[in-house]
Design a protein around this motif. Structure first.
Motif, PDB file in Angstrom:
ATOM      1  N   ILE A  47       9.340  -8.505 -16.521  1.00  0.00           N
ATOM      2  CA  ILE A  47       9.041  -7.844 -15.243  1.00  0.00           C
ATOM      3  C   ILE A  47       9.223  -8.819 -14.089  1.00  0.00           C
ATOM      4  CG2 ILE A  47       7.235  -6.733 -13.880  1.00  0.00           C
ATOM      5  CD1 ILE A  47       6.124  -5.578 -16.439  1.00  0.00           C
ATOM      6  N   ALA A  48       8.638 -10.019 -14.211  1.00  0.00           N
ATOM      7  CA  ALA A  48       8.763 -11.009 -13.142  1.00  0.00           C
ATOM      8  C   ALA A  48      10.208 -11.430 -12.941  1.00  0.00           C
ATOM      9  CB  ALA A  48       7.905 -12.233 -13.458  1.00  0.00           C
ATOM     10  N   ALA A  49      10.970 -11.490 -14.034  1.00  0.00           N
ATOM     11  CA  ALA A  49      12.378 -11.858 -13.926  1.00  0.00           C
ATOM     12  C   ALA A  49      13.224 -10.697 -13.421  1.00  0.00           C
ATOM     13  CB  ALA A  49      12.900 -12.318 -15.288  1.00  0.00           C
ATOM     14  N   GLY A  50      12.827  -9.476 -13.769  1.00  0.00           N
ATOM     15  CA  GLY A  50      13.630  -8.319 -13.406  1.00  0.00           C
ATOM     16  C   GLY A  50      13.532  -7.913 -11.949  1.00  0.00           C
ATOM     17  N   LEU A  51      12.374  -8.150 -11.319  1.00  0.00           N
ATOM     18  CA  LEU A  51      12.212  -7.738  -9.921  1.00  0.00           C
ATOM     19  C   LEU A  51      13.209  -8.413  -8.984  1.00  0.00           C
ATOM     20  CD1 LEU A  51       8.347  -7.351  -9.422  1.00  0.00           C
ATOM     21  CD2 LEU A  51      10.099  -5.577  -9.530  1.00  0.00           C
ATOM     22  N   ARG A 110       0.827  -1.212   0.000  1.00  0.00           N
ATOM     23  CA  ARG A 110       0.000   0.000   0.000  1.00  0.00           C
ATOM     24  C   ARG A 110       0.858   1.257   0.000  1.00  0.00           C
ATOM     25  NH1 ARG A 110      -2.850  -2.636   4.068  1.00  0.00           N
ATOM     26  NH2 ARG A 110      -1.943  -1.203   5.581  1.00  0.00           N
ATOM     27  N   ARG A 111       1.896   1.265   0.828  1.00  0.00           N
ATOM     28  CA  ARG A 111       2.755   2.438   0.989  1.00  0.00           C
ATOM     29  C   ARG A 111       4.022   2.309   0.148  1.00  0.00           C
ATOM     30  NH1 ARG A 111      -1.006   5.725   3.077  1.00  0.00           N
ATOM     31  NH2 ARG A 111      -1.938   4.869   4.981  1.00  0.00           N
ATOM     32  N   ARG A 112       3.869   1.818  -1.059  1.00  0.00           N
ATOM     33  CA  ARG A 112       5.030   1.510  -1.883  1.00  0.00           C
ATOM     34  C   ARG A 112       5.895   2.732  -2.175  1.00  0.00           C
ATOM     35  NH1 ARG A 112       0.362   0.025  -4.313  1.00  0.00           N
ATOM     36  NH2 ARG A 112      -0.476   1.249  -6.050  1.00  0.00           N
ATOM     37  N   ARG A 113       5.289   3.860  -2.399  1.00  0.00           N
ATOM     38  CA  ARG A 113       6.087   5.050  -2.688  1.00  0.00           C
ATOM     39  C   ARG A 113       6.936   5.451  -1.487  1.00  0.00           C
ATOM     40  NH1 ARG A 113       1.413   5.635  -5.524  1.00  0.00           N
ATOM     41  NH2 ARG A 113       1.634   6.175  -7.745  1.00  0.00           N
ATOM     42  N   VAL A 114       6.354   5.385  -0.311  1.00  0.00           N
ATOM     43  CA  VAL A 114       7.100   5.727   0.906  1.00  0.00           C
ATOM     44  C   VAL A 114       8.241   4.737   1.128  1.00  0.00           C
ATOM     45  CG1 VAL A 114       6.948   5.980   3.407  1.00  0.00           C
ATOM     46  CG2 VAL A 114       5.079   6.806   1.951  1.00  0.00           C
ATOM     47  N   VAL A 115       7.964   3.462   0.922  1.00  0.00           N
ATOM     48  CA  VAL A 115       8.990   2.437   1.129  1.00  0.00           C
ATOM     49  C   VAL A 115      10.160   2.639   0.172  1.00  0.00           C
ATOM     50  CG1 VAL A 115       9.477  -0.044   0.979  1.00  0.00           C
ATOM     51  CG2 VAL A 115       7.361   0.746   2.034  1.00  0.00           C
ATOM     52  N   VAL A 116       9.851   2.881  -1.091  1.00  0.00           N
ATOM     53  CA  VAL A 116      10.913   3.080  -2.082  1.00  0.00           C
ATOM     54  C   VAL A 116      11.721   4.338  -1.758  1.00  0.00           C
ATOM     55  CG1 VAL A 116      11.387   3.612  -4.499  1.00  0.00           C
ATOM     56  CG2 VAL A 116       9.737   1.829  -3.911  1.00  0.00           C
ATOM     57  N   ALA A 125      13.918  -8.250   0.701  1.00  0.00           N
ATOM     58  CA  ALA A 125      12.871  -9.136   0.178  1.00  0.00           C
ATOM     59  C   ALA A 125      11.545  -8.934   0.887  1.00  0.00           C
ATOM     60  CB  ALA A 125      13.321 -10.592   0.303  1.00  0.00           C
ATOM     61  N   LEU A 126      11.573  -8.541   2.147  1.00  0.00           N
ATOM     62  CA  LEU A 126      10.343  -8.403   2.929  1.00  0.00           C
ATOM     63  C   LEU A 126       9.737  -7.003   2.872  1.00  0.00           C
ATOM     64  CD1 LEU A 126      11.364 -10.390   6.152  1.00  0.00           C
ATOM     65  CD2 LEU A 126      10.093 -11.209   4.164  1.00  0.00           C
ATOM     66  N   THR A 127      10.494  -6.030   2.399  1.00  0.00           N
ATOM     67  CA  THR A 127       9.993  -4.657   2.399  1.00  0.00           C
ATOM     68  C   THR A 127       9.989  -4.035   1.004  1.00  0.00           C
ATOM     69  OG1 THR A 127      12.215  -3.863   2.968  1.00  0.00           O
ATOM     70  CG2 THR A 127      10.675  -4.236   4.789  1.00  0.00           C
ATOM     71  N   LEU A 128      11.169  -3.947   0.383  1.00  0.00           N
ATOM     72  CA  LEU A 128      11.252  -3.298  -0.921  1.00  0.00           C
ATOM     73  C   LEU A 128      10.572  -4.115  -2.011  1.00  0.00           C
ATOM     74  CD1 LEU A 128      12.293  -0.968  -2.629  1.00  0.00           C
ATOM     75  CD2 LEU A 128      14.461  -2.217  -2.892  1.00  0.00           C
ATOM     76  N   LEU A 129      10.722  -5.428  -1.977  1.00  0.00           N
ATOM     77  CA  LEU A 129      10.114  -6.260  -3.014  1.00  0.00           C
ATOM     78  C   LEU A 129       8.589  -6.138  -3.034  1.00  0.00           C
ATOM     79  CD1 LEU A 129      10.361  -8.306  -5.268  1.00  0.00           C
ATOM     80  CD2 LEU A 129      10.431 -10.122  -3.550  1.00  0.00           C
ATOM     81  N   PRO A 130       7.878  -6.205  -1.899  1.00  0.00           N
ATOM     82  CA  PRO A 130       6.422  -5.994  -1.938  1.00  0.00           C
ATOM     83  C   PRO A 130       6.041  -4.632  -2.510  1.00  0.00           C
ATOM     84  CG  PRO A 130       7.055  -6.971   0.150  1.00  0.00           C
ATOM     85  CD  PRO A 130       8.328  -6.605  -0.548  1.00  0.00           C
ATOM     86  N   ALA A 131       6.854  -3.611  -2.212  1.00  0.00           N
ATOM     87  CA  ALA A 131       6.581  -2.294  -2.773  1.00  0.00           C
ATOM     88  C   ALA A 131       6.732  -2.308  -4.288  1.00  0.00           C
ATOM     89  CB  ALA A 131       7.524  -1.254  -2.155  1.00  0.00           C
ATOM     90  N   MET A 132       7.756  -3.001  -4.779  1.00  0.00           N
ATOM     91  CA  MET A 132       7.953  -3.092  -6.220  1.00  0.00           C
ATOM     92  C   MET A 132       6.839  -3.900  -6.876  1.00  0.00           C
ATOM     93  SD  MET A 132      10.576  -1.250  -6.581  1.00  0.00           S
ATOM     94  CE  MET A 132      10.957  -1.530  -8.307  1.00  0.00           C
ATOM     95  N   ILE A 141       2.966  -8.211 -13.978  1.00  0.00           N
ATOM     96  CA  ILE A 141       3.848  -9.304 -13.570  1.00  0.00           C
ATOM     97  C   ILE A 141       3.295 -10.658 -13.969  1.00  0.00           C
ATOM     98  CG2 ILE A 141       2.881  -9.821 -11.288  1.00  0.00           C
ATOM     99  CD1 ILE A 141       5.776  -9.862 -10.241  1.00  0.00           C
ATOM    100  N   MET A 142       2.016 -10.702 -14.367  1.00  0.00           N
ATOM    101  CA  MET A 142       1.398 -11.968 -14.746  1.00  0.00           C
ATOM    102  C   MET A 142       1.564 -12.271 -16.227  1.00  0.00           C
ATOM    103  SD  MET A 142       0.428 -13.015 -11.914  1.00  0.00           S
ATOM    104  CE  MET A 142      -0.335 -14.506 -12.534  1.00  0.00           C
ATOM    105  N   LYS A 143       2.265 -11.449 -16.968  1.00  0.00           N
ATOM    106  CA  LYS A 143       2.483 -11.736 -18.384  1.00  0.00           C
ATOM    107  C   LYS A 143       3.313 -12.998 -18.543  1.00  0.00           C
ATOM    108  CE  LYS A 143       4.503  -7.996 -19.578  1.00  0.00           C
ATOM    109  NZ  LYS A 143       5.202  -7.082 -20.502  1.00  0.00           N
ATOM    110  N   GLY A 144       3.020 -13.754 -19.596  1.00  0.00           N
ATOM    111  CA  GLY A 144       3.856 -14.882 -19.958  1.00  0.00           C
ATOM    112  C   GLY A 144       3.912 -15.961 -18.919  1.00  0.00           C
ATOM    113  N   ARG A 145       2.770 -16.445 -18.455  1.00  0.00           N
ATOM    114  CA  ARG A 145       2.771 -17.528 -17.481  1.00  0.00           C
ATOM    115  C   ARG A 145       3.380 -18.773 -18.105  1.00  0.00           C
ATOM    116  NH1 ARG A 145      -2.165 -15.599 -17.507  1.00  0.00           N
ATOM    117  NH2 ARG A 145      -3.120 -17.511 -18.288  1.00  0.00           N
ATOM    118  N   PRO A 146       4.170 -19.583 -17.352  1.00  0.00           N
ATOM    119  CA  PRO A 146       4.826 -20.753 -17.909  1.00  0.00           C
ATOM    120  C   PRO A 146       3.857 -21.671 -18.632  1.00  0.00           C
ATOM    121  CG  PRO A 146       5.614 -20.329 -15.700  1.00  0.00           C
ATOM    122  CD  PRO A 146       4.468 -19.392 -15.933  1.00  0.00           C
ATOM    123  N   ALA A 147       4.294 -22.273 -19.727  1.00  0.00           N
ATOM    124  CA  ALA A 147       3.405 -23.019 -20.609  1.00  0.00           C
ATOM    125  C   ALA A 147       2.830 -24.274 -19.975  1.00  0.00           C
ATOM    126  CB  ALA A 147       4.158 -23.395 -21.891  1.00  0.00           C
TER     127      ALA A 147
END
Length: 365
Positions: free
Chosen positions: A197-201, A14-20, A318-325, A333-339
């Motif tokens: 996107i999913a790989a880059g995060l 929710r507070r992603r901008r503040v976290v980043v 992983a517990l703070t910045l990643l959820p914000a991202m 992030i749901m693009k290209g789901r594995p086949a």
């Protein structure tokens, strides 16, 4: 723990901008502090109580000029084809180069090849042994510059000059292994997720975590004398575990989305479940690395504690910045789901996914 992490994940989402912004401020502050750090790291290895260490300490006390644990360099001189180093001109040039090495910073002594019998029977090759007062990692840039000048001056005079030993800077040494590792990880993640996107995060948060850890270790040289290899080990381990930890949470988040949960709820559940595994795994590694301090060797202690700190930063990232991202990424992030998966997105999310351009890496049905 799971409940706390669940709430933390939703709050960061929710507070992603503040976290980043907070993480950017932290990185900036650490970076500024690291820039002014003295960097007084040491490459010396001391093993108190052993016979070898007692011998080194005795030599340093009685013969400080010997530099028993100092770095060394071997300088090999080769005469031009058909000539000998014992000729007047070549001998004078070699002695001039040896004298230049003796005046080099941090040098405790240089063996003269002619007076020490370090000339081959043919007279075409000779070498000098250069001893330094400091350990390998503490050899200064000025000392390395003199080595380079000696090679250039010798070659200008027609001699072939080669350098060896642990006091010589390896020009081939670089960050290539780390860069190759990141590139391989990026390829594997793109193939696994089918989405940039999913790989880059995981890669992005891992790089930021490693940067924070390495800069913090550098900043710590304001107060402690750390082993020169501390930052290298912290970088390697921090990068490895940070990618893994972020991967756990991102994969879980995508699964929660497919199960029909809203993005914020999915993020909370991902951090509460996969995040618990991340905390447990991170604490295990931290305890193991901190255990190196029990040995009582200062070099291993600093390496272990620096690496443990890098792992701790990876867990926090992983517990703070990643959820914000994840909040910024949204449904992209749901693009290209594995086949191999046959489970479709819930109807209310299908429209959002279809509105987003698909990755060229392929999609699932």
């Amino acid at each position: 723990m799971a409940t706390f992490l669940y709430r933390l994940g939703r709050l960061a989402f929710r507070r992603r901008r503040v976290v980043v912004m907070l993480w950017v401020a932290v990185l900036a502050a650490i970076g500024i502090g690291a820039m002014s750090a003295p960097g007084t790291s040491s490459g010396a290895l001391s093993v108190p109580g052993t016979q070898s260490q007692k011998a080194i300490d005795l030599l340093q006390k009685e013969f400080p000029q010997a530099s028993a644990d100092g770095a060394t360099a071997r300088v090999v001189f080769e005469a031009p084809s058909g000539q000998k180093l014992t000729s007047a001109v070549n001998k004078a040039e070699v002695e001039s180069l040896v004298a230049k090495l003796e005046k080099s910073p941090q040098v405790s002594g240089v063996s003269d090849p002619f007076s020490s019998g370090l000339v081959s029977k043919s007279g075409s090759i000779a070498y000098a042994q250069v001893s330094y007062k400091v350990a390998e990692a503490d050899v200064s840039g000025a000392a390395h510059a003199v080595q380079t000048d000696v090679v250039a001056q010798g070659e200008k005079a027609g001699l072939k000059v080669s350098l060896g030993g642990n006091a010589v800077k390896d020009k081939a040494a670089s960050k290539a292994p780390e860069l190759i590792g990141v590139e391989v990880a990026a390829v594997v993640l793109v193939i696994t997720f089918g989405s940039m996107i999913a790989a880059g995060l995981p890669l992005l948060t891992a790089i930021l975590g490693v940067a924070a850890a390495v800069l913090s270790v550098t900043l710590a040289t304001h107060f402690f004398d750390l082993a020169s290899s501390s930052t290298t080990l912290a970088l390697m381990l921090g990068l490895a575990v940070a990618i893994d930890y972020a991967l756990f949470i991102v994969s879980r988040y995508r699964n929660e989305i497919r199960d029909g949960h809203e993005p914020e709820e999915a993020c909370g559940r991902a951090v509460g479940t996969a995040g618990s595994a991340v905390v447990f795994a991170g604490l295990t590694v931290i305890v193991a690395l901190s255990g190196l301090s029990v040995i009582g060797i200062a070099m291993l202690t600093s390496m272990g504690l620096a690496s443990a700190f890098a792992v701790a930063v990876a867990v926090i990232i992983a517990l703070t910045l990643l959820p914000a991202m994840l909040g910024f990424a949204g449904m992209r992030i749901m693009k290209g789901r594995p086949a191999r998966s046959t489970r479709p997105l819930p109807p209310r999310f299908q429209a959002a996914e279809q509105a987003t351009p698909r990755s060229t890496g392929g999609t699932r049905t």
